[in-house]
Design a protein around this motif. Structure first.
Motif, PDB file in Angstrom:
ATOM      1  N   GLN A  21       0.689  -1.258   0.023  1.00  0.00           N
ATOM      2  CA  GLN A  21       0.066  -0.034  -0.082  1.00  0.00           C
ATOM      3  C   GLN A  21       0.912   1.168   0.081  1.00  0.00           C
ATOM      4  O   GLN A  21       0.660   2.324  -0.594  1.00  0.00           O
ATOM      5  N   LEU A  22       2.021   1.199   0.791  1.00  0.00           N
ATOM      6  CA  LEU A  22       3.003   2.391   0.788  1.00  0.00           C
ATOM      7  C   LEU A  22       3.483   2.674  -0.477  1.00  0.00           C
ATOM      8  O   LEU A  22       3.478   3.682  -0.968  1.00  0.00           O
ATOM      9  N   ASP A  23       3.966   1.631  -1.336  1.00  0.00           N
ATOM     10  CA  ASP A  23       4.501   1.627  -2.459  1.00  0.00           C
ATOM     11  C   ASP A  23       3.420   2.403  -3.487  1.00  0.00           C
ATOM     12  O   ASP A  23       3.623   3.105  -4.405  1.00  0.00           O
ATOM     13  N   GLY A  24       1.990   2.123  -3.469  1.00  0.00           N
ATOM     14  CA  GLY A  24       0.997   2.591  -3.862  1.00  0.00           C
ATOM     15  C   GLY A  24       1.061   4.120  -3.824  1.00  0.00           C
ATOM     16  O   GLY A  24       0.617   4.788  -4.692  1.00  0.00           O
ATOM     17  N   VAL A  25       1.011   4.527  -2.452  1.00  0.00           N
ATOM     18  CA  VAL A  25       1.171   5.882  -2.223  1.00  0.00           C
ATOM     19  C   VAL A  25       2.085   6.578  -2.919  1.00  0.00           C
ATOM     20  O   VAL A  25       1.741   7.808  -3.492  1.00  0.00           O
ATOM     21  N   LEU A  26       3.280   6.106  -2.805  1.00  0.00           N
ATOM     22  CA  LEU A  26       4.605   6.711  -3.426  1.00  0.00           C
ATOM     23  C   LEU A  26       4.201   7.184  -4.857  1.00  0.00           C
ATOM     24  O   LEU A  26       4.266   8.067  -5.607  1.00  0.00           O
ATOM     25  N   GLY A  32       0.955  12.590  -9.288  1.00  0.00           N
ATOM     26  CA  GLY A  32       0.222  13.721  -8.931  1.00  0.00           C
ATOM     27  C   GLY A  32      -1.248  13.614  -8.790  1.00  0.00           C
ATOM     28  O   GLY A  32      -2.013  14.259  -9.185  1.00  0.00           O
ATOM     29  N   ARG A  33      -1.444  12.251  -8.036  1.00  0.00           N
ATOM     30  CA  ARG A  33      -3.083  11.848  -7.886  1.00  0.00           C
ATOM     31  C   ARG A  33      -3.828  13.060  -6.862  1.00  0.00           C
ATOM     32  O   ARG A  33      -2.960  13.772  -6.456  1.00  0.00           O
ATOM     33  N   ASP A  34      -4.975  12.965  -6.940  1.00  0.00           N
ATOM     34  CA  ASP A  34      -5.813  13.804  -5.873  1.00  0.00           C
ATOM     35  C   ASP A  34      -5.349  13.623  -4.581  1.00  0.00           C
ATOM     36  O   ASP A  34      -5.069  12.456  -3.888  1.00  0.00           O
ATOM     37  N   CYS A  35      -5.196  14.784  -3.813  1.00  0.00           N
ATOM     38  CA  CYS A  35      -4.763  14.505  -2.431  1.00  0.00           C
ATOM     39  C   CYS A  35      -5.878  13.915  -1.713  1.00  0.00           C
ATOM     40  O   CYS A  35      -5.167  13.171  -0.891  1.00  0.00           O
ATOM     41  N   GLU A  36      -6.990  13.827  -1.730  1.00  0.00           N
ATOM     42  CA  GLU A  36      -7.785  13.180  -0.993  1.00  0.00           C
ATOM     43  C   GLU A  36      -7.868  11.571  -1.040  1.00  0.00           C
ATOM     44  O   GLU A  36      -7.721  10.898  -0.235  1.00  0.00           O
ATOM     45  N   VAL A  39      -4.148  10.763   0.764  1.00  0.00           N
ATOM     46  CA  VAL A  39      -4.339  10.541   1.973  1.00  0.00           C
ATOM     47  C   VAL A  39      -5.157   9.565   2.636  1.00  0.00           C
ATOM     48  O   VAL A  39      -4.902   8.809   3.756  1.00  0.00           O
ATOM     49  N   THR A  40      -6.274   8.940   1.878  1.00  0.00           N
ATOM     50  CA  THR A  40      -7.143   8.020   2.224  1.00  0.00           C
ATOM     51  C   THR A  40      -6.084   6.649   2.063  1.00  0.00           C
ATOM     52  O   THR A  40      -6.297   5.879   3.158  1.00  0.00           O
ATOM     53  N   GLN A  41      -5.384   6.463   1.267  1.00  0.00           N
ATOM     54  CA  GLN A  41      -4.518   5.368   1.247  1.00  0.00           C
ATOM     55  C   GLN A  41      -3.505   5.407   2.404  1.00  0.00           C
ATOM     56  O   GLN A  41      -3.060   4.415   2.918  1.00  0.00           O
ATOM     57  N   LEU A  42      -2.915   6.621   2.538  1.00  0.00           N
ATOM     58  CA  LEU A  42      -1.934   6.911   3.605  1.00  0.00           C
ATOM     59  C   LEU A  42      -2.682   6.422   5.091  1.00  0.00           C
ATOM     60  O   LEU A  42      -2.048   5.845   5.848  1.00  0.00           O
TER      61      LEU A  42
END
Length: 87
Positions: A21-26, A32-36, A39-42
């Motif tokens: 999941q963290l790799d996905g967040v990176l 440049g994905r949407d902030c929301e 943050v949801t994934q983080l």
């Protein structure tokens, strides 16, 4: 207190999923994905790691008690500190 590697299999799997999941967040940040969405994934990664930590502490406490130790021999302050470090 040493943890039994066999009992840690679910925790190890949870941490591996969190790493994915963290790799996905990176990747999301790099794309440049949407902030929301980021943050949801983080937050999901954070919850997964918290649960893994609580499972480790709970397993350690359970091992202390199942080994015939009574609560007097358990370092309550140390266990409290471990729990609070995850809070």
């Amino acid at each position: 207190m040493e943890l039994d590697p066999n009992e840690m299999t679910p925790v190890i799997n949870r941490i591996k999923r969190a790493r994915g999941q963290l790799d996905g967040v990176l990747r999301m940040l790099e794309d440049g994905r949407d902030c929301e969405d980021v943050v949801t994934q983080l937050a999901a990664v954070s919850r997964a790691l918290d649960r893994a930590g609580f499972a480790i502490v709970a397993t350690g406490l359970q091992q202390c008690l199942s080994n015939g130790d009574d609560m007097d021999s358990v370092d309550v302050k140390k266990m409290e500190k471990l729990f609070l470090s995850l809070a």
